[in-house]
Design an enzyme around this catalytic site. Sequence first.
Site, PDB file in Angstrom:
ATOM      1  N   LYS A 153      -2.061   9.057  -8.705  1.00 51.42           N
ATOM      2  CA  LYS A 153      -1.764   7.629  -8.611  1.00 51.42           C
ATOM      3  C   LYS A 153      -2.379   6.901  -9.796  1.00 51.42           C
ATOM      4  O   LYS A 153      -3.439   7.297 -10.291  1.00 51.42           O
ATOM      5  CB  LYS A 153      -2.337   7.028  -7.311  1.00 51.42           C
ATOM      6  CG  LYS A 153      -2.154   5.515  -7.196  1.00 51.42           C
ATOM      7  CD  LYS A 153      -2.868   4.916  -5.990  1.00 51.42           C
ATOM      8  CE  LYS A 153      -2.762   3.392  -6.021  1.00 51.42           C
ATOM      9  NZ  LYS A 153      -3.427   2.745  -4.873  1.00 51.42           N
ATOM     10  N   GLU A 193      -9.160  -9.239  -1.128  1.00 49.60           N
ATOM     11  CA  GLU A 193      -9.767  -7.919  -0.892  1.00 49.60           C
ATOM     12  C   GLU A 193     -11.280  -7.901  -1.077  1.00 49.60           C
ATOM     13  O   GLU A 193     -11.794  -8.107  -2.189  1.00 49.60           O
ATOM     14  CB  GLU A 193      -9.135  -6.879  -1.825  1.00 49.60           C
ATOM     15  CG  GLU A 193      -9.615  -5.467  -1.572  1.00 49.60           C
ATOM     16  CD  GLU A 193      -8.803  -4.414  -2.300  1.00 49.60           C
ATOM     17  OE1 GLU A 193      -9.100  -3.225  -2.114  1.00 49.60           O
ATOM     18  OE2 GLU A 193      -7.885  -4.783  -3.053  1.00 49.60           O
ATOM     19  N   GLU A 222      -0.325   5.809  -0.156  1.00 48.28           N
ATOM     20  CA  GLU A 222      -1.117   5.089  -1.155  1.00 48.28           C
ATOM     21  C   GLU A 222      -2.386   4.523  -0.513  1.00 48.28           C
ATOM     22  O   GLU A 222      -3.481   4.598  -1.087  1.00 48.28           O
ATOM     23  CB  GLU A 222      -0.272   3.964  -1.764  1.00 48.28           C
ATOM     24  CG  GLU A 222      -0.996   3.133  -2.814  1.00 48.28           C
ATOM     25  CD  GLU A 222      -0.153   1.963  -3.311  1.00 48.28           C
ATOM     26  OE1 GLU A 222      -0.743   1.046  -3.903  1.00 48.28           O
ATOM     27  OE2 GLU A 222       1.079   1.972  -3.085  1.00 48.28           O
ATOM     28  N   GLU A 267       7.105  -6.269  -7.265  1.00 46.98           N
ATOM     29  CA  GLU A 267       5.832  -6.488  -6.580  1.00 46.98           C
ATOM     30  C   GLU A 267       4.885  -7.317  -7.441  1.00 46.98           C
ATOM     31  O   GLU A 267       4.197  -8.211  -6.942  1.00 46.98           O
ATOM     32  CB  GLU A 267       5.184  -5.155  -6.224  1.00 46.98           C
ATOM     33  CG  GLU A 267       3.852  -5.310  -5.484  1.00 46.98           C
ATOM     34  CD  GLU A 267       3.277  -3.990  -5.017  1.00 46.98           C
ATOM     35  OE1 GLU A 267       2.042  -3.839  -5.100  1.00 46.98           O
ATOM     36  OE2 GLU A 267       4.048  -3.121  -4.576  1.00 46.98           O
TER      37      GLU A 267
END
Length: 396
Positions: free
Chosen positions: A147, A198, A242, A380
């Site tokens: 990733k 976050e 993910e 996105e």
Amino acid sequence: MTTPEATGLATVGAATALLDAYRPGSARFFASPTRTLLAHGAQAEVAHDARPLAIRVAETLDAASPVGGRAPIVLGAVPFDQSAPAALVVPDAATWGPPLSADPLIALAAPAPAATAWDIRPVPAPDVYRAGVAEAVRRMRAGAFDKVVLARTLELRSPDPLDIPVMLQRLARRDPQGYTFAVPGVTPGRTLLGASPELLVSRDGDRVVANPLAGSAKRSTDLAEDVRRAMALLESEKDLHEHAVVVAAVRAALAPYCDTLEVPDRPTLVCTAAMWHLSTTVTGTIRGNESPASALELACTLHPTPAVCGTPTAIARDTIADLEPFDRGLYTGMVGWGDANGDGEWVVTIRCAEADADTLRLYAGAGIVEASSPDAETAETEAKFRTFLHAVADER
């Protein structure tokens, strides 16, 4: 560092007064779901040298005077590359308040942004970003890594001076349950501001919390479609994979520092005004010894998670350097505060921009895995730009 203002015993207007009082320059603003903080001045700056950041911060705090009658704090931002200079200071003064979400006045409308003829330039251009995503997918399918997070920017230039306090108001009032910040950047005259969803990690006494987010979907103004997108995200194999990679990395990083660690089996959903995210709240009890890890030590151990870099980390970093045509600087670093007792809150520096007198540089990224589509990942990033674009223009 549990305080009366952090437990919801709020006075109407106590938190929004700190938001209203923010002015760029030497002021630093940080709001979280537990408290609001406005600080001024700098009695000391954290030195930049080859020693680990946590050691330099601890040394600075040991030599500092109390701030506002409490243990001295360090406040500011750390870059994506921890070896680069950070923007961390011990302020001269600090005022703590309850969380913005506990202040009824946060529901009042934010001031309208100034009518500005923005000159907008994407870096890289969308087609170049799509090509970068395709190249990253090609490398993953060849077995190079698992990733990578690829980002892009929008550079907005205004013919008029920027009104940073209005931008901060609009960010905070749109997502008052998130993490809103405005702090001086590394370069004099620049301000880092944003509204991150976050939490990287917090420590309050012996309690440790991390809240990794990975896997996202754009929200819809149509309620039925919004719910459909949320449910699709919860069932997306690509996004669940993910997310699982990030949670596993957080678990592995925190485990050596904690006596107990609780990690839910499946993620839940959290949302901002612009996005749905897969979310897992990891909680733990700090290991009891003579020198328990501070919130900043934990943050430095966690950073960068696969949510902002990729995995394996070293190869993902090299891929970012190869495919992103800009220096991330403070973007995808961490921003927050820590005190001399080891408590603190550090959040991932996303949904943000760096501002100077007349220019904004916005950042947005997407997690790329083998199943990624260049068009979908570009879309996105467009959706993630909306968080900050709303702060500068009503029609966004």
